[in-house]
Design a protein around this motif. Structure first.
Motif, mmCIF file in Angstrom:
data_model
loop_
_atom_site.group_PDB
_atom_site.id
_atom_site.type_symbol
_atom_site.label_atom_id
_atom_site.label_comp_id
_atom_site.label_asym_id
_atom_site.label_seq_id
_atom_site.Cartn_x
_atom_site.Cartn_y
_atom_site.Cartn_z
ATOM 1 N N ALA A 91 11.269 11.667 -3.143
ATOM 2 C CA ALA A 91 11.922 12.665 -2.294
ATOM 3 C C ALA A 91 11.028 13.049 -1.117
ATOM 4 O O ALA A 91 9.814 13.190 -1.269
ATOM 5 C CB ALA A 91 12.265 13.912 -3.114
ATOM 6 N N GLU A 92 11.615 13.209 0.034
ATOM 7 C CA GLU A 92 10.855 13.574 1.225
ATOM 8 C C GLU A 92 10.240 14.965 1.073
ATOM 9 O O GLU A 92 10.913 15.916 0.673
ATOM 10 C CB GLU A 92 11.751 13.535 2.463
ATOM 11 N N GLY A 93 8.965 15.075 1.372
ATOM 12 C CA GLY A 93 8.281 16.357 1.409
ATOM 13 C C GLY A 93 7.911 16.946 0.061
ATOM 14 O O GLY A 93 7.390 18.054 -0.005
ATOM 15 N N GLN A 94 8.146 16.208 -1.025
ATOM 16 C CA GLN A 94 7.900 16.765 -2.357
ATOM 17 C C GLN A 94 6.948 15.904 -3.193
ATOM 18 O O GLN A 94 7.022 15.882 -4.417
ATOM 19 C CB GLN A 94 9.231 16.913 -3.097
ATOM 20 N N GLU B 93 -1.064 22.377 3.535
ATOM 21 C CA GLU B 93 0.077 22.871 2.776
ATOM 22 C C GLU B 93 0.529 21.817 1.771
ATOM 23 O O GLU B 93 0.545 20.626 2.077
ATOM 24 C CB GLU B 93 1.238 23.220 3.709
ATOM 25 N N VAL B 94 0.909 22.274 0.571
ATOM 26 C CA VAL B 94 1.353 21.323 -0.451
ATOM 27 C C VAL B 94 2.769 20.829 -0.181
ATOM 28 O O VAL B 94 3.134 19.720 -0.602
ATOM 29 C CB VAL B 94 1.262 21.940 -1.865
ATOM 30 N N ASP B 95 3.572 21.628 0.489
ATOM 31 C CA ASP B 95 4.920 21.194 0.849
ATOM 32 C C ASP B 95 4.873 20.322 2.096
ATOM 33 O O ASP B 95 4.034 20.521 2.979
ATOM 34 C CB ASP B 95 5.828 22.400 1.100
ATOM 35 N N GLY B 96 5.769 19.365 2.154
ATOM 36 C CA GLY B 96 5.872 18.525 3.344
ATOM 37 C C GLY B 96 5.162 17.195 3.254
ATOM 38 O O GLY B 96 5.161 16.421 4.211
ATOM 39 N N ILE B 97 4.554 16.882 2.094
ATOM 40 C CA ILE B 97 3.854 15.606 1.915
ATOM 41 C C ILE B 97 4.807 14.610 1.260
ATOM 42 O O ILE B 97 5.476 14.932 0.276
ATOM 43 C CB ILE B 97 2.589 15.774 1.052
ATOM 44 N N SER B 98 4.860 13.400 1.810
ATOM 45 C CA SER B 98 5.740 12.352 1.289
ATOM 46 C C SER B 98 4.932 11.091 1.019
ATOM 47 O O SER B 98 3.807 10.932 1.500
ATOM 48 C CB SER B 98 6.858 12.036 2.289
ATOM 49 N N LEU B 99 5.517 10.189 0.234
ATOM 50 C CA LEU B 99 4.899 8.906 -0.073
ATOM 51 C C LEU B 99 5.708 7.783 0.575
ATOM 52 O O LEU B 99 6.949 7.851 0.627
ATOM 53 C CB LEU B 99 4.842 8.678 -1.580
ATOM 54 N N PHE B 100 4.988 6.751 1.036
ATOM 55 C CA PHE B 100 5.645 5.626 1.693
ATOM 56 C C PHE B 100 5.035 4.315 1.207
ATOM 57 O O PHE B 100 3.846 4.238 0.915
ATOM 58 C CB PHE B 100 5.498 5.725 3.217
ATOM 59 N N LEU B 101 5.887 3.294 1.130
ATOM 60 C CA LEU B 101 5.459 1.940 0.796
ATOM 61 C C LEU B 101 5.366 1.119 2.066
ATOM 62 O O LEU B 101 6.316 1.068 2.851
ATOM 63 C CB LEU B 101 6.466 1.287 -0.150
ATOM 64 N N ILE C 109 0.862 -1.184 0.000
ATOM 65 C CA ILE C 109 0.000 0.000 0.000
ATOM 66 C C ILE C 109 0.895 1.230 0.000
ATOM 67 O O ILE C 109 1.804 1.359 0.825
ATOM 68 C CB ILE C 109 -0.926 0.017 1.231
ATOM 69 N N VAL C 110 0.641 2.133 -0.947
ATOM 70 C CA VAL C 110 1.339 3.418 -0.993
ATOM 71 C C VAL C 110 0.533 4.406 -0.163
ATOM 72 O O VAL C 110 -0.668 4.593 -0.406
ATOM 73 C CB VAL C 110 1.494 3.932 -2.433
ATOM 74 N N VAL C 111 1.170 5.032 0.800
ATOM 75 C CA VAL C 111 0.478 5.921 1.737
ATOM 76 C C VAL C 111 1.085 7.316 1.652
ATOM 77 O O VAL C 111 2.311 7.475 1.656
ATOM 78 C CB VAL C 111 0.597 5.400 3.182
ATOM 79 N N SER C 112 0.218 8.331 1.570
ATOM 80 C CA SER C 112 0.693 9.712 1.655
ATOM 81 C C SER C 112 0.666 10.135 3.122
ATOM 82 O O SER C 112 -0.300 9.882 3.839
ATOM 83 C CB SER C 112 -0.187 10.644 0.823
ATOM 84 N N ALA C 113 1.741 10.764 3.563
ATOM 85 C CA ALA C 113 1.846 11.202 4.956
ATOM 86 C C ALA C 113 2.655 12.489 5.011
ATOM 87 O O ALA C 113 3.465 12.769 4.123
ATOM 88 C CB ALA C 113 2.488 10.120 5.817
ATOM 89 N N ARG C 114 2.424 13.235 6.046
ATOM 90 C CA ARG C 114 3.096 14.533 6.195
ATOM 91 C C ARG C 114 4.360 14.369 7.038
ATOM 92 O O ARG C 114 4.308 13.897 8.174
ATOM 93 C CB ARG C 114 2.139 15.535 6.837
ATOM 94 N N THR C 115 5.484 14.774 6.436
ATOM 95 C CA THR C 115 6.752 14.758 7.160
ATOM 96 C C THR C 115 7.111 16.135 7.697
ATOM 97 O O THR C 115 8.021 16.272 8.520
ATOM 98 C CB THR C 115 7.887 14.253 6.245
ATOM 99 N N SER C 116 6.397 17.158 7.218
ATOM 100 C CA SER C 116 6.595 18.516 7.721
ATOM 101 C C SER C 116 5.416 19.378 7.284
ATOM 102 O O SER C 116 4.614 18.972 6.436
ATOM 103 C CB SER C 116 7.912 19.120 7.192
ATOM 104 N N GLY C 117 5.327 20.566 7.844
ATOM 105 C CA GLY C 117 4.290 21.500 7.443
ATOM 106 C C GLY C 117 2.944 21.237 8.101
ATOM 107 O O GLY C 117 2.738 20.234 8.788
ATOM 108 N N ALA C 118 2.016 22.169 7.866
ATOM 109 C CA ALA C 118 0.687 22.082 8.455
ATOM 110 C C ALA C 118 -0.287 21.433 7.481
ATOM 111 O O ALA C 118 -0.057 21.406 6.270
ATOM 112 C CB ALA C 118 0.194 23.483 8.840
ATOM 113 N N VAL C 119 -1.390 20.929 8.005
ATOM 114 C CA VAL C 119 -2.433 20.329 7.185
ATOM 115 C C VAL C 119 -2.941 21.357 6.180
ATOM 116 O O VAL C 119 -3.249 22.492 6.541
ATOM 117 C CB VAL C 119 -3.592 19.824 8.062
#
Length: 376
Positions: free
Chosen positions: A222-225, A178-186, A166-176
């Motif tokens: 890339a983290e946060g992008q 914001e487009v910056d700070g979102i990362s993808l994880f497996l 499952i590919v999950v989008s999660a926030r590594t920085s920034g506020a809810v």
């Protein structure tokens, strides 16, 4: 714009139509959607043998290097047969994310497995309070012991229980928001801290709520992008479901026309009544406009910039939402009381159209998005 398919695409369209007509008649589909997975693993293996799972992936990873237009042809045929499968969630979304954001190791490991049918992917991006906003990500990812742990709640993850990853989008920085700070994880489905609550959707498919409690994940890209990657892949998925809807509309029109030509009242086929002919013309025009906008979007998605791609996808989605409602309601209405029964295919096609209208943003959302993109 020239909407004429190439000779190869015409042959491809015919082969898909023949397969779908043979393997996915209405009674077979009703059996599939009541099974545990909601689809057939044997059919999934057939998709692999026919090359469909790698249709739009690079040849370097076992794919065929096809275009968005090729995917559109395939999805339109899937719509005509109301094919239940994780193609959208696994190939278009999951495969698209890995192909766009993954590093060389992740691509060479995951994509060949996807192409041969050994791997099913799912994408967990929506959240309970997100309301179609891709930047509304409350799920958090924190660095821990040289890796990342994720905590949060993801909603309506299609085929989540069937997916190995499952590919999950999660926030590594920034506020809810914001487009910056979102990362993808497996994440593997069996990852400790990841739990699933499955349920059927109104169109007979499967979805799940994904709960994360410090579940370990592998960074994808890339983290946060990740926002730009997510938006681009979602736009491709919008065009794919628009194509599916076009196929559904065509079938509804054909079924309805056949019914009014055979159903007689006072000794005359009801299709001879002018008011019903007007309704059929409205349905035909709505389908044709939907098909034109969908194929236009598929044609420009590769060459257009981000704004052009997004405008084309949203324009098609708005038209699909309006036309799907009109055609679905008219098809049920013109079939009379039978149109409301579960035994007739009409209602099942209409349910899928209703689900497509809400996928990746409903008609109102994309009307606003299109207006904002046009004004900016």
């Amino acid at each position: 714009m020239n909407f004429t398919l190439s000779d190869e695409q015409i042959l491809f369209q015919e082969s898909v139509d023949n397969f779908v007509a043979k393997e996915f008649d209405f009674d077979q589909r009703r059996g599939l959607v009541t099974s545990e997975d909601g689809f057939s693993r044997d059919h999934w293996a057939n998709f692999s043998e026919l090359g469909w799972l790698g249709l739009a992936l690079d040849e370097a990873h076992g794919g065929l290097g096809g275009s968005a237009l090729d995917t559109t042809v395939l999805m339109e045929a899937f719509g005509r047969g109301l094919v239940p499968s994780p193609y959208l969630s696994s190939v278009v979304l999951g495969g698209g994310l890995v192909a766009t954001a993954g590093n060389d190791v992740q691509k060479s490991t995951l994509l060949p497995s996807l192409v041969v049918g050994e791997l099913i992917l799912a994408f967990a991006y929506a959240e309970p309070r997100g309301r179609y906003d891709l930047a509304h990500v409350e799920t958090r990812a924190e660095k821990k012991n040289g890796g990342y742990v994720l905590s949060g709640h993801k909603s309506v993850v299609f085929h989540g229980t069937s997916a190995e990853r499952i590919v999950v989008s999660a926030r590594t920085s920034g506020a809810v928001g914001e487009v910056d700070g979102i990362s993808l994880f497996l994440l593997a489905r069996e990852t400790p801290g990841l739990s699933l609550r499955p349920y059927p959707t109104i169109d007979g498919l499967r979805a799940a709520e994904v709960m994360l409690a410090e579940a370990s994940g592998e960074l994808l890209g890339a983290e946060g992008q990740a926002y730009g990657v997510i938006e681009a892949v979602i736009d491709n998925a919008i065009i794919a479901v628009c194509a599916e809807a076009v196929g559904i509309m065509q079938t509804l029109n054909e079924m309805t026309r056949a019914y009014v030509d055979s159903r007689k009242q006072f000794g005359v086929a009801i299709g001879k009544f002018q008011v019903l002919q007007h309704a059929l013309v409205d349905m035909y025009m709505a389908h044709e406009l939907s098909k034109s906008l969908t194929y236009r979007a598929a044609g420009v998605v590769v060459t257009a910039d981000m704004r052009g791609r997004a405008r084309a996808a949203s324009a098609a989605k708005v038209q699909i939402g309006k036309a799907g409602k009109l055609i679905g309601e008219q098809a049920v209405q013109l079939h009379g009381g039978m149109g409301m029964t579960d035994e007739l295919a009409i209602g099942h096609y209409f349910k899928r159209l209703a689900m497509i209208e809400t996928l990746f943003g409903n008609t109102d959302h994309h009307r606003r998005r299109f207006a904002c993109l046009s004004a900016a």
